[in-house]
Write an enzyme that holds these catalytic residues in place. Structure first.
Site, PDB file in Angstrom:
ATOM      1  N   ASP A 171       0.812  -1.220   0.000  1.00  0.00           N
ATOM      2  CA  ASP A 171       0.000   0.000   0.000  1.00  0.00           C
ATOM      3  C   ASP A 171       0.842   1.264   0.000  1.00  0.00           C
ATOM      4  O   ASP A 171       0.480   2.255  -0.631  1.00  0.00           O
ATOM      5  CB  ASP A 171      -0.928   0.005   1.214  1.00  0.00           C
ATOM      6  CG  ASP A 171      -2.052  -0.999   1.083  1.00  0.00           C
ATOM      7  OD1 ASP A 171      -2.792  -0.932   0.096  1.00  0.00           O
ATOM      8  OD2 ASP A 171      -2.186  -1.872   1.962  1.00  0.00           O
ATOM      9  N   HIS A 422      -1.339   3.848  14.736  1.00  0.00           N
ATOM     10  CA  HIS A 422      -2.110   2.717  14.230  1.00  0.00           C
ATOM     11  C   HIS A 422      -1.418   1.395  14.490  1.00  0.00           C
ATOM     12  O   HIS A 422      -0.205   1.303  14.630  1.00  0.00           O
ATOM     13  CB  HIS A 422      -2.425   2.891  12.747  1.00  0.00           C
ATOM     14  CG  HIS A 422      -1.304   2.552  11.809  1.00  0.00           C
ATOM     15  ND1 HIS A 422      -1.153   1.305  11.269  1.00  0.00           N
ATOM     16  CD2 HIS A 422      -0.294   3.297  11.307  1.00  0.00           C
ATOM     17  CE1 HIS A 422      -0.100   1.288  10.478  1.00  0.00           C
ATOM     18  NE2 HIS A 422       0.437   2.485  10.486  1.00  0.00           N
ATOM     19  N   TYR A 503      -1.116 -13.607  10.912  1.00  0.00           N
ATOM     20  CA  TYR A 503       0.073 -13.938  10.128  1.00  0.00           C
ATOM     21  C   TYR A 503       1.247 -13.022  10.446  1.00  0.00           C
ATOM     22  O   TYR A 503       2.381 -13.295  10.030  1.00  0.00           O
ATOM     23  CB  TYR A 503      -0.254 -13.884   8.625  1.00  0.00           C
ATOM     24  CG  TYR A 503       0.003 -12.554   7.952  1.00  0.00           C
ATOM     25  CD1 TYR A 503       1.139 -12.361   7.172  1.00  0.00           C
ATOM     26  CD2 TYR A 503      -0.876 -11.477   8.088  1.00  0.00           C
ATOM     27  CE1 TYR A 503       1.390 -11.150   6.546  1.00  0.00           C
ATOM     28  CE2 TYR A 503      -0.640 -10.271   7.479  1.00  0.00           C
ATOM     29  CZ  TYR A 503       0.499 -10.107   6.701  1.00  0.00           C
ATOM     30  OH  TYR A 503       0.753  -8.897   6.092  1.00  0.00           O
TER      31      TYR A 503
END
Length: 579
Positions: A171, A422, A503
Site C-alpha cells: 500500500d 495505528h 500472520y
C-alpha cells in the site's frame, strides 16, 4: 577508537550489560562502522516520532506503551557486509542483543523498535542501499536491504526498464523490498506474495558467518581465488531457481531471529502488454458474504489474476478525509452514519478493487466474466477509473498500486483522528463468505466495545484471505493506548477460538499469538527454540521476535499482557483504566 568517557549512557541499557561494558561496546562499534554511523539513544535527546518517510530509528513511532518502553540503546549503521559480520561478532563478545531492520518503516507492527528494550538496533538501510542487478531476460532484481519500492521503481523508470519490468508494491512505497518480503508482506499485482516471489538470499548468521541459499551456494566458475565471500560473483541461476539442492532454508529466515538478510533476489513482473483497473461497489454491509463467495472460484481459476481487495467504506473514506470532515462525533460511527458517508462519496459499504492484465482481447474476456459474476449482487455497480469524476478518488489511487507504481496515498487513513497512531490486526481465514462475515462481525463488535471505528479490508490470496483490521488511536492518550492493547489481545483470543491465526503482529502481541500456534504441546515452538539455540547460543539476535526466546532469557519474565486492566463499560469485568 574513541575514549569511553565521552560516550553517553543510554536511556535503557541492554539487559545484564554494565554501563562500562556498554561504553566499551559502543567504542568498538565506532571503530568498525565509523563514529558517524553510531548513535546512542540517551535521555538528553527527546524521542521524536518523525514521519513515515523521515522515520525514527529509536522506538515505535506508533507506541502502544510509553515511547521509552520498546526503545533501543543505540543505533549502528554498517556500510557493508563485512561490517555487519563484525558487529554481530562484537555483539557475541559482549552478549549484547541486536535488532536488525532495513528501512525501518514496518509501521503498525512496531517499526524499528526492539522487542527487548535496550537492544542495539542495526540499521541496514542507511548505507546498504544498492540495486546490484536488474535482469530483463531473467525478470529479477538483486538488492540490498535499503532498496525501497520507491527507489527500485525510480531506477526502472530512469533506465527505461519500466517498459519491460514492473514491480509489485504494498500500500505504501517507502518500505524495504527485503524487509517486506522477510516479514511475508503482500502487494496487489499477480506477483503480490512477496516471499513467494523472492529468489536467493545472502545471510549473516548469528555467529557472523555468511551463507548464500539456493543456487547461491554453488560457486560460479571464474571467481578470483581468495576473494572475500561477499564479493564473489554469484551463480548465474541464483535468482532463477529457489531451491538449489538439499533442505530448503530460506523460510527459517522470515519473521525470525536466525540471521540478517543482506542481499536478496526478487522476481519482477514482465510488462503484461496491457492493464485495466476497476472497482465494483456494493451497497449493503451484509453483502460481504456474497462477495467473498463470488471471489473464491474466480481466484482459484485465475480469472481474478491479481490480489483482489474488499475494502470497508471507512477505509475508503479515511484515505480521502479525516473523521472530522464527515461528523462531529468522537464515538464509533453508526450504521446510518456509514450509509450517509457511502452516499456522499458515491461508494458502497464494501468496495472491491481489482485489475486485469494482458492484451486487449484477454482483458475484455476477463472483465466480462468478472462483471457477469459480481453484478448479480443487487445494487452493485462497476466502474473504470475514467468513470469516476473526483480529482483523485480511491480507484485512481488503487489504479497506480495495481500496476506497481508506489505512492504514499494510503498513509492518509492514519489521520482519521488527531495524533493518529495505528496497529494492524491480521488474521487469516479460508476464502469463505461465512468465515468473512463472522470474522467481520467479531472484530467490528470488539472495535465498538473498545470505542474505536472499524476500518479494514480483506485481501484475497491464492487460497486464503488476509483480513487486515486497521486500528487508529490517539497515541498521545494513555487511556486510548490501554484500550487498543485490550482490543488487540481480546481479538487474538476471539480469533483463536474460531481457528483463525494472525500472520504478522506488533511487538506487544508476539508472545500471545505465538502461543496460539500450540498444536501437540507447542511442538512448533519447541522446534523453533531448538533451531534458535543451535544457531544463536548467546541469544544475541533479536531475542523474543515473534515469541521465539533463546535459552539465555527467562521467557516468563519477558512475556507481556498482564497490564490491560480494562473492560468495556457496563461489563462485569470493567475495572477502571491503568497503564
Amino acid at each position: 577508537m574513541a575514549s569511553t568517557t565521552t560516550i553517553p549512557l543510554p536511556r535503557r541499557l541492554p539487559p545484564n550489560v554494565t554501563p562500562e561494558a556498554f561504553q566499551t561496546f559502543i567504542s568498538r562499534a565506532q571503530s568498525i562502522v565509523g563514529v558517524e554511523n553510531v548513535t546512542v539513544v540517551d535521555s538528553q535527546n527527546p524521542l521524536e516520532d518523525g514521519t513515515y518517510m523521515d522515520n525514527c530509528k529509536t522506538h515505535d513511532m506508533h507506541a502502544v506503551y510509553e515511547r521509552d518502553y520498546f526503545v533501543a540503546s543505540a543505533i549502528v549503521a554498517p556500510r557493508g557486509v563485512p561490517e555487519v559480520q563484525a558487529i554481530v561478532k562484537l555483539a557475541n563478545e559482549f552478549v549484547v542483543p541486536v535488532w536488525p531492520f532495513s528501512a525501518g518503516r514496518n509501521v503498525g507492527y512496531g517499526g524499528t523498535a526492539p522487542r527487548v528494550p535496550g537492544s542495539v538496533g542495526i540499521e541496514l538501510g542507511k548505507n546498504m542501499n544498492k540495486i546490484l542487478e536488474v535482469s530483463v531476460e531473467g525478470a529479477y532484481a538483486l538488492v540490498e536491504p535499503g532498496v525501497t519500492y520507491f527507489s527500485l521503481y525510480d531506477h526502472l523508470v530512469k533506465t527505461g526498464l519500466r517498459e519491460h519490468l514492473w514491480i509489485d508494491v504494498p500500500d505504501v512505497g517507502g518500505g524495504s523490498i527485503i524487509g517486506n518480503a522477510v516479514e511475508r508482506g503482500v502487494g496487489y499485482t499477480p506477483y503480490g506474495d512477496h516471499f513467494m516471489m523472492h529468489c536467493g538470499m545472502e545471510i549473516v548468521l548469528p555467529n557472523g558467518e555468511l551463507v548464500r541459499t539456493g543456487m547461491g551456494a554453488l560457486p560460479e566458475p571464474g571467481n578470483t581465488p581468495g576473494l572475500a565471500a561477499h564479493e564473489q560473483k554469484p551463480n548465474k541461476a541464483w535468482q532463477l531457481f529457489n531451491y538449489g539442492f538439499g533442505p530448503y532454508n530460506d523460510g527459517i529466515f522470515t519473521q525470525s531471529n536466525l540471521g540478517i538478510v543482506v542481499k536478496m533476489g526478487i522476481w519482477l513482473m514482465p510488462n503484461p502488454g496491457g492493464y485495466q483497473a476497476y472497482m465494483i461497489t456494493f451497497p449493503r454491509d451484509d453483502d460481504l458474504s456474497a462477495i467473498v463467495d463470488k471471489i473464491r472460484p474466480l481466484r482459484l481459476q485465475m480469472v481474478l489474476q491479481n490480489v483482489p481487495t474488499i475494502r470497508h467504506i471507512l477505509l475508503d473514506a479515511a484515505v480521502q478525509n479525516p473523521k472530522s470532515h464527515y461528523t462531529d462525533k468522537n464515538t464509533p460511527l453508526t450504521e446510518a452514519d456509514m450509509d450517509e458517508i457511502a452516499a456522499k462519496l458515491n461508494l458502497g459499504r464494501w468496495n472491491f478493487f481489482g485489475a486485469v492484465y494482458g492484451p486487449e482481447p484477454i482483458r475484455a474476456a476477463l472483465l466480462e466474466a468478472i462483471k457477469a459474476a459480481f453484478l448479480t449482487i443487487p445494487g452493485s455497480k462497476f466502474y473504470l477509473p475514467e468513470d469516476r469524476k473526483e480529482e483523485r478518488g480511491v480507484l485512481h489511487m488503487r489504479s497506480d498500486t495495481l500496476q506497481g507504481i508506489p505512492s504514499l496515498d494510503e498513509l492518509k487513513w492514519v489521520d482519521w483522528i488527531p495524533n493518529g497512531g495505528h496497529l494492524f490486526f491480521s488474521p487469516i481465514a479460508k476464502i469463505s463468505g461465512a468465515d468473512a462475515a463472522l470474522q467481520y462481525e467479531v472484530t467490528k463488535r470488539r472495535c465498538r466495545e473498545a470505542g474505536f471505528d472499524f476500518i479494514g479490508n480483506f485481501l484475497v490470496g491464492m487460497r486464503d484471505m488476509h483480513h487486515i483490521v486497521c486500528l487508529v488511536f490517539d497515541r498521545e492518550d494513555p487511556e486510548q493506548r490501554l484500550r487498543v492493547r485490550w482490543l488487540m489481545r481480546t481479538m487474538v483470543k476471539d480469533c483463536a477460538a474460531h481457528g483463525w491465526g494472525e500472520y504478522r503482529t506488533h511487538l506487544a502481541l508476539m508472545d500471545q499469538i505465538a502461543n496460539t500456534y500450540n498444536f501437540n504441546d507447542n511442538a512448533l515452538m519447541k522446534l523453533n527454540e531448538t533451531i534458535k539455540n543451535a544457531l544463536d547460543p548467546n541469544g544475541i539476535m533479536a531475542p523474543g521476535k515473534n515469541g521465539v526466546w533463546p535459552a539465555t532469557y527467562d521467557k516468563e519474565q519477558w512475556v507481556l499482557g498482564g497490564d490491560e486492566e480494562w473492560a468495556p463499560p457496563g461489563t462485569q469485568a470493567a475495572a477502571g483504566t491503568k497503564e
